[in-house]
Design an enzyme around this catalytic site. Structure first.
Site, PDB file in Angstrom:
ATOM      1  N   GLU A   1      37.118  21.668  11.304  1.00  0.00           N
ATOM      2  CA  GLU A   1      36.874  22.728  10.200  1.00  0.00           C
ATOM      3  C   GLU A   1      36.995  21.944   9.011  1.00  0.00           C
ATOM      4  OE1 GLU A   1      40.012  25.725  10.359  1.00  0.00           O
ATOM      5  OE2 GLU A   1      38.963  26.611  12.354  1.00  0.00           O
TER       6      GLU A   1
ATOM      7  N   GLU B   1      37.808  26.799  19.332  1.00  0.00           N
ATOM      8  CA  GLU B   1      38.724  27.674  19.258  1.00  0.00           C
ATOM      9  C   GLU B   1      37.985  29.269  18.935  1.00  0.00           C
ATOM     10  OE1 GLU B   1      40.857  27.200  15.476  1.00  0.00           O
ATOM     11  OE2 GLU B   1      41.076  25.393  15.718  1.00  0.00           O
TER      12      GLU B   1
END
Length: 385
Positions: free
Chosen positions: A172, A313
């Protein structure tokens, strides 16, 4: 005092030695099966120093990993932060005790025949003390040198592990503002991915043919697959043992849409999908059609070109204290993400942050090893059928 990490000649556990048959793109995704994240453990920190119990979780044990495997999971993603466990330049040595513990936890799963994914998780978060992998920092020369040295040590430590070990460049990474990607920040992220691939490939052992996982901007599907600046890294140092028509690079994305259902901490939106019984509790977007379009976009952009996709995720938080039917919709969501990902050639890894109860993602109790959300676990497994 930080101590230097073990050199490339460090001993590797017997369970870690050997080279398995090389798997192509469709084979590796199929073999990964259902995945699970060991979240909030090796990426948890206090004042910039990582420690597995820093955020209230217990010490990771073999028994926990065995429970996860027995529940049907075949892949474990282990988020890892390094931060102040990295020493000063020019060699940037990683604390050897920290690397040893990472390897021990990897072995808990690897020795059981599972696929294991490790990354560099928190080092690129601006809100984490000691973070340094910052794409809009003015210190890019130093950042790149530190990043290269860190991955060189990690890759050498795991050089004898076969293709069941997958390395992921970062997690991220973006400028911290949720919106259209900025330049030169995105170009720097592309550079990190390229440094990662080149460094791992040159680190010896099985790294020349290992599957490597790289993300785009904030692991966002649109900003990775769309025309926003993502560049696939080249793979010029890949082992000649890999067939020339195959790839060994995967693309990492995350999926938490719609956020008001999956992650927003309030009791307003508690239902999802076509089975919803209360329109006022269902989001106005992010339903099955949106999920399908997002995973299809990833297939069309990457999978069709030989680059597998990993939804590293996904999941939704527990809002059953507001709506007793919430866990049913959480299971529906998980099943749909897994089934749709399989349809479009992607692997999935559920986000478990170790927290059970209100707003938790937990599927297991990490102290008693009990399964706490069997309905969601069963939905994940059914999504693969």
């Amino acid at each position: 005092m930080l101590t230097a990490a073990a050199s490339a000649s460090c001993l590797v556990s017997p369970a870690s030695a050997g080279t398995a048959d090389q798997l192509n793109a469709s084979q590796i995704v199929a073999d990964m099966g259902a995945g699970w994240n060991l979240g909030n453990q090796l990426e948890s920190t206090i004042d910039g120093t990582p420690g597995e119990t820093a955020w209230g979780q217990p010490v990771i044990t073999q028994a926990l990993i065995d429970k996860v495997k027995s529940a049907g999971f075949k892949t474990i993603r282990i988020p890892v932060s390094y931060l102040r466990h990295i020493g000063s330049g020019p060699n940037y040595p990683i604390n050897s005790s920290w690397l040893n513990r990472i390897q021990q936890v990897v072995d808990y799963a690897y020795s059981r025949g599972m696929h294991v994914l490790i990354n560099m998780h928190g080092d690129g978060y601006k809100n984490v003390a000691g973070s340094w992998l910052i794409c809009d920092s003015s210190s890019q020369t130093t950042i790149r040198a530190k990043y290269q040295k860190a991955w060189e040590q990690i890759a050498r430590r795991f050089q004898n592990y076969d293709q069941r070990l997958i390395l992921e460049s970062m997690n991220e990474n973006f400028d911290g503002q949720f919106g259209r990607p900025t330049q030169p920040c995105y170009s720097n992220i592309n550079s990190y991915n390229q440094i990662f691939v080149d460094t791992v490939r040159r680190a010896g052992g099985n790294n020349g043919s290992r599957w490597l996982l790289v993300p785009g901007w904030n692991t966002n599907i649109d900003y990775t697959a769309g025309n926003y600046g993502f560049r696939l890294p080249t793979d010029q140092f890949r082992s000649p043992s890999v067939p020339s028509n195959e790839k060994r690079i995967m693309i990492s994305v995350h999926y938490y849409a719609p956020w008001d259902f999956a992650g927003e901490e309030n009791g307003k939106i508690t239902q999802w999908g076509r089975g919803s019984t209360n329109p006022s509790r269902k989001s106005t977007w992010g339903q099955e059609d949106y999920l399908d379009s997002q995973l299809k976009l990833m297939r069309d952009t990457f999978v069709t070109k030989g680059y597998p996709v990993v939804v590293g995720e996904y999941g939704s938080i527990d809002k059953s204290s507001f709506d007793s039917s919430n866990n049913r919709y959480r299971a529906d969501f998980a099943r749909a993400v897994v089934a749709t990902s399989k349809k479009y050639g992607a692997a999935t890894v559920y986000w478990d942050n170790g927290h059970n109860g209100q707003y938790g993602f937990g599927l297991f109790d990490r102290r008693s090893y009990a399964v706490t959300q069997q309905g969601i676990v069963s939905a994940i497994m059914s999504g693969l059928r």
